[in-house]
Design a protein around this motif. Structure first.
Motif, mmCIF file in Angstrom:
data_model
loop_
_atom_site.group_PDB
_atom_site.id
_atom_site.type_symbol
_atom_site.label_atom_id
_atom_site.label_comp_id
_atom_site.label_asym_id
_atom_site.label_seq_id
_atom_site.Cartn_x
_atom_site.Cartn_y
_atom_site.Cartn_z
ATOM 1 N N LEU A 9 35.277 51.585 24.737
ATOM 2 C CA LEU A 9 34.272 51.482 25.803
ATOM 3 C C LEU A 9 34.972 51.030 27.084
ATOM 4 N N LEU A 10 34.814 51.814 28.141
ATOM 5 C CA LEU A 10 35.524 51.561 29.395
ATOM 6 C C LEU A 10 34.567 51.048 30.458
ATOM 7 N N LEU A 11 34.953 49.956 31.100
ATOM 8 C CA LEU A 11 34.240 49.435 32.265
ATOM 9 C C LEU A 11 35.151 49.628 33.471
ATOM 10 N N ARG A 12 34.650 50.316 34.474
ATOM 11 C CA ARG A 12 35.473 50.654 35.637
ATOM 12 C C ARG A 12 34.937 49.967 36.887
ATOM 13 N N ILE A 13 35.843 49.303 37.623
ATOM 14 C CA ILE A 13 35.478 48.572 38.830
ATOM 15 C C ILE A 13 36.334 49.085 39.979
ATOM 16 N N ARG A 14 35.729 49.528 41.057
ATOM 17 C CA ARG A 14 36.485 50.000 42.220
ATOM 18 C C ARG A 14 37.247 48.834 42.834
ATOM 19 N N ASP A 15 38.471 49.091 43.286
ATOM 20 C CA ASP A 15 39.312 47.999 43.778
ATOM 21 C C ASP A 15 38.733 47.319 45.008
ATOM 22 N N ASN A 16 37.989 48.087 45.856
ATOM 23 C CA ASN A 16 37.460 47.472 47.080
ATOM 24 C C ASN A 16 36.321 46.502 46.799
ATOM 25 N N VAL A 17 35.852 46.487 45.539
ATOM 26 C CA VAL A 17 34.851 45.501 45.149
ATOM 27 C C VAL A 17 35.485 44.116 45.066
ATOM 28 N N LEU A 18 36.738 44.053 44.639
ATOM 29 C CA LEU A 18 37.397 42.779 44.355
ATOM 30 C C LEU A 18 38.526 42.417 45.312
ATOM 31 N N PHE A 19 39.226 43.438 45.837
ATOM 32 C CA PHE A 19 40.471 43.169 46.560
ATOM 33 C C PHE A 19 40.463 43.760 47.973
ATOM 34 N N ASP A 20 41.188 43.112 48.858
ATOM 35 C CA ASP A 20 41.500 43.722 50.147
ATOM 36 C C ASP A 20 42.670 44.685 49.955
ATOM 37 N N SER A 21 42.835 45.605 50.890
ATOM 38 C CA SER A 21 43.882 46.614 50.779
ATOM 39 C C SER A 21 45.270 45.980 50.704
ATOM 40 N N GLY A 22 46.053 46.373 49.689
ATOM 41 C CA GLY A 22 47.421 45.897 49.548
ATOM 42 C C GLY A 22 47.549 44.467 49.072
ATOM 43 N N VAL A 23 46.430 43.859 48.646
ATOM 44 C CA VAL A 23 46.434 42.458 48.216
ATOM 45 C C VAL A 23 46.047 42.374 46.744
ATOM 46 N N ALA A 24 46.684 41.472 46.004
ATOM 47 C CA ALA A 24 46.430 41.358 44.567
ATOM 48 C C ALA A 24 45.488 40.218 44.209
ATOM 49 N N GLU A 25 45.215 39.315 45.166
ATOM 50 C CA GLU A 25 44.309 38.200 44.885
ATOM 51 C C GLU A 25 42.873 38.646 45.115
ATOM 52 N N ILE A 26 41.991 38.244 44.204
ATOM 53 C CA ILE A 26 40.575 38.570 44.363
ATOM 54 C C ILE A 26 40.019 37.836 45.579
ATOM 55 N N ARG A 27 39.229 38.526 46.372
ATOM 56 C CA ARG A 27 38.617 37.884 47.530
ATOM 57 C C ARG A 27 37.735 36.717 47.073
ATOM 58 N N PRO A 28 37.798 35.584 47.761
ATOM 59 C CA PRO A 28 37.020 34.400 47.344
ATOM 60 C C PRO A 28 35.538 34.705 47.150
ATOM 61 N N GLU A 29 34.981 35.548 48.015
ATOM 62 C CA GLU A 29 33.547 35.846 47.910
ATOM 63 C C GLU A 29 33.204 36.728 46.707
ATOM 64 N N GLU A 30 34.243 37.278 46.051
ATOM 65 C CA GLU A 30 33.996 38.131 44.891
ATOM 66 C C GLU A 30 34.326 37.436 43.558
ATOM 67 N N ILE A 31 34.763 36.198 43.615
ATOM 68 C CA ILE A 31 35.046 35.455 42.384
ATOM 69 C C ILE A 31 33.789 35.388 41.509
ATOM 70 N N ARG A 32 32.650 35.198 42.148
ATOM 71 C CA ARG A 32 31.394 35.118 41.392
ATOM 72 C C ARG A 32 31.113 36.433 40.668
ATOM 73 N N SER A 33 31.375 37.548 41.343
ATOM 74 C CA SER A 33 31.163 38.853 40.701
ATOM 75 C C SER A 33 32.060 39.007 39.473
ATOM 76 N N ALA A 34 33.309 38.574 39.597
ATOM 77 C CA ALA A 34 34.237 38.665 38.471
ATOM 78 C C ALA A 34 33.748 37.809 37.298
ATOM 79 N N ARG A 35 33.203 36.646 37.607
ATOM 80 C CA ARG A 35 32.685 35.783 36.545
ATOM 81 C C ARG A 35 31.454 36.393 35.878
#
Length: 258
Positions: free
Chosen positions: A129-155
């Motif tokens: 079973l695959l769950l797919r998340i677009r990168d712009n949901v979590l990350f800024d371009s060229g950055v590997a750290e999750i945006r602070p405002e998206e930490i809640r979404s990841a949780r």
């Protein structure tokens, strides 16, 4: 007298050798119309039947229409992937398919209830079973750290992975084919791998999940789901995926670990 009759008989006989190339032309025209008709509305089964008839008409040998799909592989656009060819569930056992299908329904309900439809998509494939998340949901371009405002979404997404029967889970990062080279990353491989790791770290803040069942991978641009020739295709390729493996995979890996 006999010589005169033979000469007259030869004059009366009409040369019909022109009929052979004429028949060949008609055959080729018929084949052309069959191809045009098939191309106008492609049905895979009908196309294969037509191609077999076409090749038989031309002599029964291997012909240009003998492909497993209506589009020859070499004519596909660069980086284009037929999702249907990769997303079949034939690799799953009947019980695994039923269990994962039921899990998909429950996850879809959770996604709808928590307004995550624009962030998470689900699909069954031959691996699980695959769950797919677009990168712009979590990350800024060229950055590997999750945006602070998206930490809640990841949780919130981590709660989707709480299961009665724990399974092995692979988190993978993917990029488009645009080269990257900045102070932090020399390649898309590195960027995709670090995004997967950083996302997994947030997921594992959920104490109801077992870290021993998780792994992270980075695929760079080498597993696209769309053509990189368009901006829409590139956006689809930039993603993080969560693969929930069948129960049998967990048991097998557990035996190997033991």
């Amino acid at each position: 007298m006999a010589k005169g009759r033979r000469k007259k008989h030869e004059e009366d006989h009409v040369d019909e050798s022109w009929l052979i190339p004429y028949a060949d032309i008609l055959t080729l025209l018929l084949a052309l119309f069959i191809v045009l008709f098939a191309s106008s509305s492609v049905d895979v089964k009908k196309f294969q039947m037509i191609s077999q008839s076409f090749n038989s008409v031309l002599g029964g040998g291997t012909g240009v229409m003998e492909y497993p799909s209506p589009v020859p592989p070499e004519s596909m656009k660069d980086g284009e992937v037929e999702e249907g060819s990769k997303k079949e569930t034939s690799g799953l056992g009947k019980q695994d398919r039923q269990e994962l299908s039921e899990m998909q329904k429950n996850i879809s309900k959770y996604i709808e209830k928590n307004n995550l439809q624009g962030k998470v998509q689900t699909a069954l494939n031959g691996e699980g079973l695959l769950l797919r998340i677009r990168d712009n949901v979590l990350f800024d371009s060229g950055v590997a750290e999750i945006r602070p405002e998206e930490i809640r979404s990841a949780r919130e997404i981590s709660r989707l992975l709480e299961m009665d029967r724990p399974r092995n889970i692979i988190i993978s990062g993917h990029t488009d084919n645009v080269p990257i080279k900045n102070a932090n990353f020399d390649s898309n491989f590195e960027l995709s791998a670090m995004r997967a790791v950083n996302f997994m770290k947030v997921i594992l803040e959920n104490k109801n999940l077992d870290p021993r069942l998780f792994s992270a991978k980075g695929y760079g641009e080498y597993q696209p789901v769309a053509s990189n020739r368009t901006s829409i295709g590139k956006a689809r390729n930039r993603r993080v995926e969560i693969l929930i493996l069948p129960q049998g995979e967990k048991e097998m890996n557990g035996k190997q670990a033991g």
